[in-house]
Design a protein around this motif. Structure first.
Motif, PDB file in Angstrom:
ATOM      1  N   THR A 660       0.829  -1.201   0.000  1.00  0.00           N
ATOM      2  CA  THR A 660       0.000   0.000   0.000  1.00  0.00           C
ATOM      3  C   THR A 660       0.865   1.254   0.000  1.00  0.00           C
ATOM      4  N   LEU A 661       1.882   1.257   0.847  1.00  0.00           N
ATOM      5  CA  LEU A 661       2.782   2.415   0.898  1.00  0.00           C
ATOM      6  C   LEU A 661       3.537   2.582  -0.412  1.00  0.00           C
ATOM      7  N   THR A 662       3.858   1.485  -1.058  1.00  0.00           N
ATOM      8  CA  THR A 662       4.555   1.554  -2.345  1.00  0.00           C
ATOM      9  C   THR A 662       3.707   2.265  -3.379  1.00  0.00           C
ATOM     10  N   VAL A 663       2.397   1.968  -3.402  1.00  0.00           N
ATOM     11  CA  VAL A 663       1.489   2.625  -4.341  1.00  0.00           C
ATOM     12  C   VAL A 663       1.450   4.128  -4.089  1.00  0.00           C
ATOM     13  N   VAL A 664       1.289   4.476  -2.803  1.00  0.00           N
ATOM     14  CA  VAL A 664       1.196   5.891  -2.462  1.00  0.00           C
ATOM     15  C   VAL A 664       2.471   6.630  -2.826  1.00  0.00           C
ATOM     16  N   LEU A 665       3.610   6.058  -2.439  1.00  0.00           N
ATOM     17  CA  LEU A 665       4.885   6.707  -2.697  1.00  0.00           C
ATOM     18  C   LEU A 665       5.191   6.779  -4.191  1.00  0.00           C
TER      19      LEU A 665
END
Length: 836
Positions: A660-665
């Motif tokens: 999830t954090l990868t998508v946001v970043l």
């Protein structure tokens, strides 16, 4: 000076060594003294004869005859016999005891001109009162007295106790035997009857004390009124009627009777009066003391012996002396030495001798040819009764003691000092002609026991005495009491079955006794055992708990072994969950294989391919770790269950969070002059997974070090099963583990929810949102469900939660990608990615 009474009834047989006797066979009609005037002289009128008691005199004479014919005992001396009767009267007992010692026509104390008649010992009497009257005089002259009464005179009433010897066992043995008899047949509701005198009071009080110690209740206690002479029975009509009414109305089926001569005569009269001319029949089991010899006297009219059919009585142990019956056949009513036989003969055969002083009108003439064996058993028995057997042995005790004393002298003495006989009586021991060992203990009591006799009566007034048991205090503890119930004949009303004598029906197994207020402790209600307790016997005071490894059955009368409760591989539920876990593992492996095969495609490479591999690996391990919850728990499985599940799930949720954090970043990096570009990459994702998993691993490590889980058998959780479970050691640490997983899942859900609308063909945020929603829903519902279940279903709930949450992640994140890879491969291209 004249004696107040010159008694003509006596038995005299001369001898060199004389033995005296005081029998008790006559009832005389004397008025009691009231001390208001000088008493009238007692006239020696013809008495009423207790016919069976005449056998006591004959047993004395028979024993003397046997000894005189036996050259091994007193070979150079002959025994003589001098017997008077007590007439059941204190004054006559004193008078005749003096007559034995000072045998002149006029009794002059301490003066005797016929030393040959001086007795070496005196045999008597039948009851404790008569024995005490005799002892009061004999103790002054240190003459031994051998009594055959069951109840000993009170020790304090005899100046020198050592002068009194008893040819009966201790009366306490009889009391003990009565208690054992009642216990054997489980008779706990009984009546007691005795004379209203000191002897009767002692009988009642002793039984009351013993019964209270042995859970036996007394339904009623009745005392017969005391009469000054036999004719007084007519003055107690109301008392007798009340006593009989009590017997009829009482629910107690057993009645214990102190069955001496007075008591049994009064009881027979009472039963006869109530039935107006015929003996009233009672559904009672009579338990008589050893006084009783089942006598029926001619002056008791309309006596029906059937009322005592099936009675049980104690009797001093006796053995048949067969020569005694031959001795009876030679008895002649014209005997000069026997002054008792004529009056006995007349009353037994209902006839009169021609030279009698009474009128003979309308009366049969006695011929002297009548046969004693023709008399019915209740009037006269040919076999020796237990009391006669005691008297027979008493003569032998004196003879053996005198023989020992006479043999110990180096020189003959013209006038032996008979008080020296005491030390030889104390140690006397021999075998009699019937083969029984006869000996006296240090208290001067016979070392012997009691027989238990069953009385079987017939309509013609005949009867049988059947020995059915024994109370032997000399035997070992487990053999002191014996009774054979199979040969006992009961009253016909009981239909040959052992009667019950209880205040109420017994409480069956499964119930316990409950006291009724105001009632004796034998009267009670029955209360069902409470849950978790049983009673496996009748009439238990309280229910008992089963051991921890057992549980009560439905009837609560037996404990059953508890089954082991754990989720087994052999039961359908365990098999189903195992198949489901393995199937999901196979599906996960299949998805993993698809991703590896298509690892270079855009949809696999999007959102960090390594995170997908890590997530699939952790999901596969999640499905497999659920198998640790199936099967009987052991130490290793208990240590690995929660910790393995916690760490593996933390890796899975951390991987989802990293995705999830990868998508946001990734979208933040596309902005110009972004300062977080350096954080985007594999190192960032790995750091997130490792850091989040490390925290969970630290929680599990602390748990294992401080209070690790261990296998436990919980005996009390389920009533009918032993729960084999893993005790978590520290429940707080378990909830810390779940809380941390919930925290990771919640963070993943929030981040994914915020990133769900970012423009990307392969944006996983929306799928991660749904997966975390499923994950959180499952584990939020897990906690109350887990706490509300018990036993193997707790493991089932946790397995289901593991499989459901893992399947939710697998389905929501990977199934859409697999759909595109397999069914819509055109969408898995760079052109499609750039187009979006």
């Amino acid at each position: 000076m004249k004696d107040s009474l010159q008694v003509k009834y006596q038995y005299y047989q001369p001898g060199e060594v004389n033995i005296g006797g005081i029998a008790s066979q006559f009832f005389s009609f004397f008025e009691g003294a009231d001390f208001t005037k000088h008493p009238d002289l007692k006239s020696d009128v013809v008495p009423l004869v207790m016919l069976k008691k005449y056998q006591h005199v004959l047993s004395l004479a028979f024993a003397v005859k046997e000894i005189n014919e036996n050259h091994k005992i007193l070979p150079n001396l002959t025994l003589g016999l001098h017997v008077y009767d007590s007439h059941f009267d204190a004054q006559i007992t004193y008078q005749n005891t003096l007559n034995l010692l000072f045998s002149q026509k006029m009794t002059i104390l301490n003066y005797n001109c016929d030393m040959q008649k001086n007795p070496v010992a005196v045999i008597g009497g039948l009851d404790s009162e008569t024995s005490l009257h005799i002892a009061t005089i004999l103790v002054l002259y240190k003459i031994p007295q051998i009594t055959y009464c069951l109840y000993a005179p009170t020790t304090s009433d005899v100046t020198e106790r050592s002068s009194l010897y008893r040819m009966v066992p201790s009366e306490m043995h009889q009391y003990t035997g009565m208690v054992k008899l009642l216990h054997h047949f489980q008779w706990k509701w009984v009546g007691i009857m005795a004379m209203g005198d000191d002897k009767g009071e002692k009988f009642v009080q002793t039984l009351e004390d013993l019964f209270s110690q042995n859970d036996i209740c007394i339904a009623f206690t009745r005392r017969m009124p005391i009469q000054s002479n036999i004719l007084d029975v007519v003055n107690f009509y109301d008392s007798f009627m009340n006593i009989t009414t009590t017997l009829i109305e009482s629910t107690a089926k057993v009645c214990l009777v102190s069955a001496d001569a007075h008591m049994m005569l009064d009881l027979q009269v009472a039963l006869n009066l109530h039935a107006s001319g015929s003996m009233v029949l009672l559904n009672k089991v009579w338990v008589m003391t050893a006084h009783w010899d089942f006598s029926m006297e001619p002056f008791v009219q309309y006596l029906d012996t059937q009322v005592f059919h099936g009675a049980l009585s104690f009797a001093i142990h006796s053995t048949e002396v067969h020569p005694f019956q031959n001795f009876l056949r030679i008895q002649n009513p014209h005997s000069e030495g026997d002054g008792f036989i004529r009056v006995f003969w007349e009353q037994a055969f209902s006839c009169l001798f021609p030279n009698t002083e009474q009128g003979i009108e309308n009366r049969k003439i006695c011929t002297g040819e009548e046969k004693l064996e023709s008399l019915p058993g209740p009037i006269f028995e040919r076999s020796m009764t237990s009391q006669s057997y005691s008297i027979y042995n008493a003569i032998y005790v004196v003879a053996h003691a005198f023989h020992a004393m006479y043999s110990s002298r180096t020189k003959p003495v013209a006038v032996p000092q008979y008080f020296q006989l005491h030390r030889f009586l104390s140690g006397v021991s021999f075998n009699n002609s019937a083969g029984d060992e006869i000996s006296l203990d240090q208290k001067g009591e016979l070392r012997a026991g009691f027989d238990i006799v069953n009385w079987v009566t017939f309509p013609n007034n005949s009867f049988l005495k059947v020995k059915v048991g024994r109370m032997d205090p000399q035997a070992s503890l487990d053999r002191q009491f014996f009774i054979d119930a199979n040969i006992i004949t009961w009253q016909t009303q009981f239909n040959e079955a052992v009667p019950l004598s209880l205040c109420n029906e017994p409480c069956n197994p499964g119930y316990s006794r409950q006291k009724k207020e105001g009632q004796p402790f034998c009267c009670y209600a029955c209360a069902r055992c409470p849950e978790g307790k049983i009673s496996n016997e009748q009439d238990m005071n309280d229910c008992t708990k089963c051991p921890e490894y057992q549980y009560p059955n439905k009837e609560r009368n037996e404990c059953l072994l508890k089954d082991l409760n754990f989720l087994s591989y052999k039961e359908p539920l365990g098999i189903s969950l195992m198949i489901l876990a393995l199937s999901l593992s196979v599906v996960t492996t299949f998805v993993f294989g698809i991703f590896i095969k298509h690892r270079n495609t855009p949809i696999v490479k999007a959102n960090n391919r390594d995170l997908s591999y890590s997530l699939l690996t952790s999901l596969l391990l999640c499905f497999l770790c659920s198998l640790l919850f199936i099967g009987q728990p052991h130490l290793i499985t208990c240590l690995l269950r929660q910790t393995g599940f916690g760490i593996i799930f933390s890796v899975a949720v951390s991987s989802v969070l990293a995705k999830t954090l990868t998508v946001v970043l990734a979208f933040m990096v596309t902005k110009p002059d972004s300062k977080i570009r350096k954080w985007v990459g594999k190192r960032f994702a790995s750091t997130v997974v490792l850091c989040c998993s490390f925290i969970q691993a630290a929680i599990c490590t602390v748990w294992l070090c401080v209070s690790p889980p261990f296998p436990e058998r919980n005996m009390n959780l389920l009533p009918e099963e032993i729960v084999v479970e893993c005790n978590e050691g520290s429940a707080n640490m378990f909830y810390f583990l779940l809380g941390y997983l919930g925290f990771l899942a919640l963070v993943s859900f929030l981040v994914a929810f915020l990133a769900r609308k970012l423009p990307d063909t392969f944006n996983e945020a929306k799928f991660i949102t749904f997966s975390m929603l499923v994950f959180c829903s499952v584990w939020v519902s897990f906690v109350p469900t887990y706490l509300s279940t018990k036993g193997k279903y707790m493991a089932t709930v946790e397995i289901f939660s593991i499989l459901a949450s893992s399947t939710g992640i697998l389905g929501c994140i990977f199934f859409p990608k697999c759909y595109i890879i397999i069914l819509r491969p055109k969408l898995n291209s760079k052109e499609q990615l750039k187009r979006k």
